[in-house]
Motif scaffolding. Structure first.
Motif, PDB file in Angstrom:
ATOM      1  N   LYS A   9       0.765  -1.166  -0.119  1.00 41.33           N
ATOM      2  CA  LYS A   9      -0.056  -0.136  -0.221  1.00 41.33           C
ATOM      3  C   LYS A   9       0.806   1.210   0.111  1.00 41.33           C
ATOM      4  CE  LYS A   9      -3.761  -1.999   2.610  1.00 41.33           C
ATOM      5  NZ  LYS A   9      -4.640  -1.924   4.150  1.00 41.33           N
ATOM      6  N   MET A  10       1.962   1.096   0.929  1.00 41.79           N
ATOM      7  CA  MET A  10       2.980   2.284   1.052  1.00 41.79           C
ATOM      8  C   MET A  10       3.501   2.735  -0.392  1.00 41.79           C
ATOM      9  SD  MET A  10       6.254   2.913   3.302  1.00 41.79           S
ATOM     10  CE  MET A  10       7.298   1.584   1.977  1.00 41.79           C
ATOM     11  N   TYR A  16      -1.848   3.829   4.216  1.00 44.42           N
ATOM     12  CA  TYR A  16      -1.229   2.526   4.896  1.00 44.42           C
ATOM     13  C   TYR A  16      -0.680   2.909   6.379  1.00 44.42           C
ATOM     14  CZ  TYR A  16       3.308   5.152   4.782  1.00 44.42           C
ATOM     15  OH  TYR A  16       4.301   5.803   4.609  1.00 44.42           O
ATOM     16  N   ARG A  17      -0.452   2.007   7.185  1.00 41.01           N
ATOM     17  CA  ARG A  17      -0.193   2.206   8.438  1.00 41.01           C
ATOM     18  C   ARG A  17       1.443   2.076   8.744  1.00 41.01           C
ATOM     19  NH1 ARG A  17      -4.609   2.222  11.378  1.00 41.01           N
ATOM     20  NH2 ARG A  17      -6.557   1.486  10.402  1.00 41.01           N
ATOM     21  N   PRO A  18       2.067   3.060   8.827  1.00 36.58           N
ATOM     22  CA  PRO A  18       3.572   3.062   9.175  1.00 36.58           C
ATOM     23  C   PRO A  18       4.034   2.340  10.244  1.00 36.58           C
ATOM     24  CG  PRO A  18       2.578   5.211   9.812  1.00 36.58           C
ATOM     25  CD  PRO A  18       1.408   4.366   9.189  1.00 36.58           C
ATOM     26  N   ASP A  21       4.620  -4.045  11.599  1.00 32.45           N
ATOM     27  CA  ASP A  21       5.852  -4.655  11.964  1.00 32.45           C
ATOM     28  C   ASP A  21       6.842  -4.636  10.991  1.00 32.45           C
ATOM     29  OD1 ASP A  21       4.928  -4.778  14.425  1.00 32.45           O
ATOM     30  OD2 ASP A  21       4.176  -7.175  14.190  1.00 32.45           O
ATOM     31  N   LEU A  22       6.639  -5.056   9.784  1.00 32.15           N
ATOM     32  CA  LEU A  22       7.687  -5.294   8.747  1.00 32.15           C
ATOM     33  C   LEU A  22       8.226  -3.860   8.417  1.00 32.15           C
ATOM     34  CD1 LEU A  22       9.256  -6.775   6.364  1.00 32.15           C
ATOM     35  CD2 LEU A  22       7.180  -6.109   4.808  1.00 32.15           C
ATOM     36  N   LEU A  23       7.339  -2.719   8.233  1.00 28.79           N
ATOM     37  CA  LEU A  23       7.833  -1.320   7.966  1.00 28.79           C
ATOM     38  C   LEU A  23       8.640  -0.770   9.097  1.00 28.79           C
ATOM     39  CD1 LEU A  23       4.667   0.249   6.200  1.00 28.79           C
ATOM     40  CD2 LEU A  23       6.769  -0.888   5.265  1.00 28.79           C
ATOM     41  N   ARG A  24       8.122  -1.199  10.479  1.00 26.13           N
ATOM     42  CA  ARG A  24       9.123  -0.682  11.460  1.00 26.13           C
ATOM     43  C   ARG A  24      10.469  -1.408  11.354  1.00 26.13           C
ATOM     44  NH1 ARG A  24       6.460   1.678  16.195  1.00 26.13           N
ATOM     45  NH2 ARG A  24       4.291   1.473  15.937  1.00 26.13           N
ATOM     46  N   GLU A  25      10.480  -2.723  10.979  1.00 26.26           N
ATOM     47  CA  GLU A  25      11.853  -3.376  10.943  1.00 26.26           C
ATOM     48  C   GLU A  25      12.759  -2.739   9.743  1.00 26.26           C
ATOM     49  OE1 GLU A  25      15.106  -5.481  11.530  1.00 26.26           O
ATOM     50  OE2 GLU A  25      13.498  -5.322  13.031  1.00 26.26           O
ATOM     51  N   GLU A  26      11.842  -2.683   8.706  1.00 21.89           N
ATOM     52  CA  GLU A  26      12.709  -2.154   7.477  1.00 21.89           C
ATOM     53  C   GLU A  26      13.306  -0.767   7.768  1.00 21.89           C
ATOM     54  OE1 GLU A  26      10.837  -4.489   3.923  1.00 21.89           O
ATOM     55  OE2 GLU A  26       9.913  -2.412   4.277  1.00 21.89           O
ATOM     56  N   ARG A  27      12.488   0.330   8.538  1.00 23.71           N
ATOM     57  CA  ARG A  27      13.251   1.399   9.057  1.00 23.71           C
ATOM     58  C   ARG A  27      14.290   1.161  10.144  1.00 23.71           C
ATOM     59  NH1 ARG A  27       7.729   2.804   9.000  1.00 23.71           N
ATOM     60  NH2 ARG A  27       7.860   2.669  11.469  1.00 23.71           N
ATOM     61  N   MET A 129       0.290   8.427   3.786  1.00 26.55           N
ATOM     62  CA  MET A 129       0.326   8.244   2.423  1.00 26.55           C
ATOM     63  C   MET A 129       1.725   8.342   2.143  1.00 26.55           C
ATOM     64  SD  MET A 129      -3.291   9.482   1.275  1.00 26.55           S
ATOM     65  CE  MET A 129      -2.796  11.088   2.151  1.00 26.55           C
ATOM     66  N   ALA A 130       2.233   7.949   0.950  1.00 27.09           N
ATOM     67  CA  ALA A 130       3.438   8.198   0.310  1.00 27.09           C
ATOM     68  C   ALA A 130       3.414   8.550  -1.310  1.00 27.09           C
ATOM     69  CB  ALA A 130       4.519   7.276   0.556  1.00 27.09           C
ATOM     70  N   ILE A 131       3.710   9.714  -2.043  1.00 28.56           N
ATOM     71  CA  ILE A 131       3.696  10.003  -3.191  1.00 28.56           C
ATOM     72  C   ILE A 131       5.039  10.139  -3.736  1.00 28.56           C
ATOM     73  CG2 ILE A 131       2.536  11.407  -4.869  1.00 28.56           C
ATOM     74  CD1 ILE A 131       0.583  12.298  -2.671  1.00 28.56           C
ATOM     75  N   PRO A 132       5.538   9.480  -4.888  1.00 31.82           N
ATOM     76  CA  PRO A 132       6.715   9.584  -5.538  1.00 31.82           C
ATOM     77  C   PRO A 132       7.130  10.908  -5.666  1.00 31.82           C
ATOM     78  CG  PRO A 132       5.488   7.922  -6.662  1.00 31.82           C
ATOM     79  CD  PRO A 132       4.496   8.631  -5.668  1.00 31.82           C
TER      80      PRO A 132
END
Length: 187
Positions: A9-10, A16-18, A21-27, A129-132
Motif C-alpha cells: 500500500k505504501m 497505509y499504517r506506518p 511490524d515489517l515497515l518498522r523493521e525495515e526502518r 500516504m506516500a507519493i513519489p
C-alpha cells in the motif's frame, strides 16, 4: 483478491499504517546502515560506498553524500551518476524517489514522499500516504530547500535556497520562494 500488505500500500500510493511490524523493521535496518555510514571516517570512502549500495534501490557511479544523511527505508531511493548531497540531507522515501544524473543537493535539502490524510479522523488513526518524487538530470537544489510529495523537477532546473517546492517545475528554469515559483527560463 489477495490481502495487500502495508508495504505494498505504501509503495503504491495508498493509505497505509506506518506502524506495521515489517515497515518498522525495515526502518530500523535503514537506521543501522545510516548509523554506520554517518559514523564512517572521512577517508573510509569504500566503506561508505558499500553501505550506500546496500541501502539504496539503485545507485549510479561516483555518488558523494556528506554525512550526516538520513532516509526512512533507502530501498525506494534511486540516484543516477555523479550524485552529490551536502550535509544533513533527508529523504523520506515511503514512495520511490528517483534522482537523475549530475544532481547536486545543497546542505539541509529535504525530499519528502510522506504525507498524511487531511481528515482528522484518519490522521488520528496513524494513517499515512506516500507519493513519489522525481528529480531530472542536471538539477541543482540549493541549501535548505524542501521538495514536497508528488513533485517532479524538470531537467536542468535550479531551485533557490530555502525554497518550498509544492508543485512540479518545468525543465531549465530558475525557481525559488515559498511556495516555489519559476523566476526565469534558463534555456
Amino acid at each position: 483478491m489477495a490481502h495487500e500488505t502495508e508495504k505494498h500500500k505504501m509503495i503504491t500510493g495508498q493509505v497505509y499504517r506506518p506502524g506495521d511490524d515489517l515497515l518498522r523493521e525495515e526502518r530500523r535496518q535503514a537506521k543501522r546502515l545510516l548509523k554506520m555510514f554517518n559514523d564512517a571516517l572521512p577517508d573510509e570512502l569504500e566503506k561508505r560506498a558499500v553501505i550506500l549500495n546496500e541501502l539504496f534501490g539503485a545507485i549510479g557511479s561516483n555518488p558523494e553524500i556528506e554525512p550526516p544523511f538520513y532516509c526512512d527505508y533507502g530501498y525506494n531511493v534511486s540516484v543516477g551518476n555523479n550524485f552529490y548531497a551536502n550535509h544533513n540531507c533527508i529523504i523520506l522515501d515511503g514512495a520511490p524517489v528517483i534522482i537523475g544524473d549530475n544532481v547536486f543537493l545543497g546542505p539541509n535539502v529535504q525530499i519528502y514522499t510522506a504525507t498524511h490524510p487531511l481528515a482528522v479522523e484518519e490522521r488520528n488513526q496513524g494513517l499515512e500516504m506516500a507519493i513519489p518524487v522525481t528529480i531530472g538530470d542536471s538539477v541543482w537544489i540549493c541549501g535548505g530547500a524542501i521538495i514536497n510529495p508528488g513533485v517532479t523537477v524538470g531537467r536542468g532546473t535550479t531551485i533557490g535556497a530555502g525554497s518550498v517546492v509544492t508543485r512540479d517545475l518545468p525543465p531549465s528554469v530558475l525557481a525559488a520562494g515559498n511556495p516555489c515559483k519559476v523566476i526565469r527560463n534558463l534555456g
